[in-house]
Design a protein around this motif. Structure first.
Motif, mmCIF file in Angstrom:
data_model
loop_
_atom_site.group_PDB
_atom_site.id
_atom_site.type_symbol
_atom_site.label_atom_id
_atom_site.label_comp_id
_atom_site.label_asym_id
_atom_site.label_seq_id
_atom_site.Cartn_x
_atom_site.Cartn_y
_atom_site.Cartn_z
ATOM 1 N N PRO A 23 19.254 51.045 48.474
ATOM 2 C CA PRO A 23 17.752 50.433 48.567
ATOM 3 C C PRO A 23 17.091 50.172 47.209
ATOM 4 N N THR A 24 17.556 50.880 46.312
ATOM 5 C CA THR A 24 16.777 50.159 44.898
ATOM 6 C C THR A 24 17.336 48.941 44.599
ATOM 7 N N ALA A 25 18.271 48.621 44.994
ATOM 8 C CA ALA A 25 18.701 47.105 44.579
ATOM 9 C C ALA A 25 18.125 46.117 45.751
ATOM 10 N N ASN A 26 17.695 46.541 46.838
ATOM 11 C CA ASN A 26 17.363 45.705 47.794
ATOM 12 C C ASN A 26 15.790 45.691 48.262
ATOM 13 N N PHE A 27 15.086 46.804 47.546
ATOM 14 C CA PHE A 27 13.663 46.712 47.607
ATOM 15 C C PHE A 27 12.819 47.236 46.395
ATOM 16 N N PRO A 28 11.541 46.514 45.926
ATOM 17 C CA PRO A 28 11.295 47.177 44.823
ATOM 18 C C PRO A 28 10.568 48.483 44.996
ATOM 19 N N PRO A 29 10.002 49.403 43.905
ATOM 20 C CA PRO A 29 9.688 50.749 44.172
ATOM 21 C C PRO A 29 8.587 50.851 45.100
ATOM 22 N N GLN A 30 8.232 51.858 45.701
ATOM 23 C CA GLN A 30 7.334 52.228 46.675
ATOM 24 C C GLN A 30 6.104 53.182 46.073
ATOM 25 N N VAL A 31 4.979 53.004 46.463
ATOM 26 C CA VAL A 31 3.826 53.784 46.037
ATOM 27 C C VAL A 31 3.898 55.225 46.454
ATOM 28 N N ASP A 32 4.174 55.375 47.968
ATOM 29 C CA ASP A 32 4.063 56.496 48.698
ATOM 30 C C ASP A 32 5.376 57.238 48.828
ATOM 31 N N LEU A 35 12.417 55.775 47.210
ATOM 32 C CA LEU A 35 13.518 54.993 47.772
ATOM 33 C C LEU A 35 14.557 55.621 48.227
ATOM 34 N N ILE A 36 15.282 56.448 47.434
ATOM 35 C CA ILE A 36 16.310 57.355 47.538
ATOM 36 C C ILE A 36 15.923 58.717 48.335
ATOM 37 N N ILE A 37 15.018 59.377 47.900
ATOM 38 C CA ILE A 37 14.639 60.729 48.543
ATOM 39 C C ILE A 37 14.083 60.516 49.986
ATOM 40 N N ASP A 38 13.079 59.729 49.961
ATOM 41 C CA ASP A 38 12.269 59.503 51.140
ATOM 42 C C ASP A 38 12.749 58.486 52.281
ATOM 43 N N GLY A 39 13.517 57.317 51.493
ATOM 44 C CA GLY A 39 13.922 56.288 52.152
ATOM 45 C C GLY A 39 12.869 54.974 51.992
ATOM 46 N N VAL A 40 13.276 54.042 52.860
ATOM 47 C CA VAL A 40 12.611 52.722 52.674
ATOM 48 C C VAL A 40 11.328 52.782 53.769
ATOM 49 N N CYS A 41 10.350 52.246 53.589
ATOM 50 C CA CYS A 41 9.130 52.321 54.534
ATOM 51 C C CYS A 41 9.651 51.197 55.675
ATOM 52 N N ALA A 42 9.221 51.605 56.922
ATOM 53 C CA ALA A 42 9.504 50.923 57.861
ATOM 54 C C ALA A 42 8.795 49.582 58.020
ATOM 55 N N ASN A 43 7.915 49.280 57.364
ATOM 56 C CA ASN A 43 7.139 48.055 57.220
ATOM 57 C C ASN A 43 8.081 47.025 56.528
ATOM 58 N N PHE A 79 9.502 56.619 56.837
ATOM 59 C CA PHE A 79 10.419 56.125 55.706
ATOM 60 C C PHE A 79 11.976 56.224 56.392
ATOM 61 N N TYR A 80 12.831 55.422 56.157
ATOM 62 C CA TYR A 80 14.168 55.749 56.616
ATOM 63 C C TYR A 80 15.444 55.402 55.565
ATOM 64 N N ARG A 81 16.163 56.565 55.721
ATOM 65 C CA ARG A 81 17.448 56.538 54.793
ATOM 66 C C ARG A 81 18.659 56.786 55.562
ATOM 67 N N ARG A 82 19.798 56.418 55.116
ATOM 68 C CA ARG A 82 20.966 56.455 55.789
ATOM 69 C C ARG A 82 21.439 57.890 55.700
ATOM 70 N N ASP A 83 22.098 58.447 56.741
ATOM 71 C CA ASP A 83 22.777 59.794 56.742
ATOM 72 C C ASP A 83 24.181 59.701 56.608
ATOM 73 N N GLU A 84 24.689 59.678 55.338
ATOM 74 C CA GLU A 84 25.979 59.287 55.110
ATOM 75 C C GLU A 84 27.135 60.145 55.629
ATOM 76 N N ASP A 85 26.474 61.304 55.705
ATOM 77 C CA ASP A 85 27.608 62.277 56.292
ATOM 78 C C ASP A 85 27.978 61.889 57.886
ATOM 79 N N ALA A 86 26.910 61.672 58.754
ATOM 80 C CA ALA A 86 27.100 61.109 59.995
ATOM 81 C C ALA A 86 27.811 59.873 60.276
ATOM 82 N N ILE A 87 27.217 58.898 59.079
ATOM 83 C CA ILE A 87 28.195 57.735 59.155
ATOM 84 C C ILE A 87 29.556 58.210 58.922
ATOM 85 N N ASN A 88 30.023 58.688 57.809
ATOM 86 C CA ASN A 88 31.247 59.215 57.691
ATOM 87 C C ASN A 88 32.270 59.923 58.691
#
Length: 98
Positions: A23-32, A35-43, A79-88
């Motif tokens: 997410p840090t490579a694909n999106f700019p920093p968010q205000v609220d 990107l890593i802890i909370d995820g990326v805003c749905a908008n 906000f959405y983030r990947r669940d790496e455990d579930a994906i693996n």
């Protein structure tokens, strides 16, 4: 397993997973939300998918139901983030079959 296969049957949903992988490579920093802890805003995901908000919401719901992404509500946003455990785990199940 069926929900996982359904989730991966769409180029748009695969693209969401790809975007959320770094997410840090694909999106700019968010205000609220972080990107890593909370995820990326749905908008922002809606904008990157170039679809309407209801269409993006449906794609995100399918990925959430499959367990591949985790939604987090914060200050009226989702906000959405990947669940790496579930994906693996899903990848392991697929590799056992194939």
């Amino acid at each position: 397993m069926e929900l996982g296969l359904k989730a991966l049957a769409s180029d748009k949903r695969l693209y969401v997973l790809e975007l959320l992988k770094d997410p840090t490579a694909n999106f700019p920093p968010q205000v609220d939300g972080d990107l890593i802890i909370d995820g990326v805003c749905a908008n922002w995901l809606t904008e990157r998918l170039e679809v309407s908000q209801p269409t993006a919401a449906r794609h995100l719901k399918v990925l959430t139901d499959a367990g591949f992404i985790i939604p987090t509500r914060k200050k009226g946003w989702v906000f959405y983030r990947r669940d790496e455990d579930a994906i693996n785990k899903f990848k392991s199940m697929i590799s056992e079959i194939v």
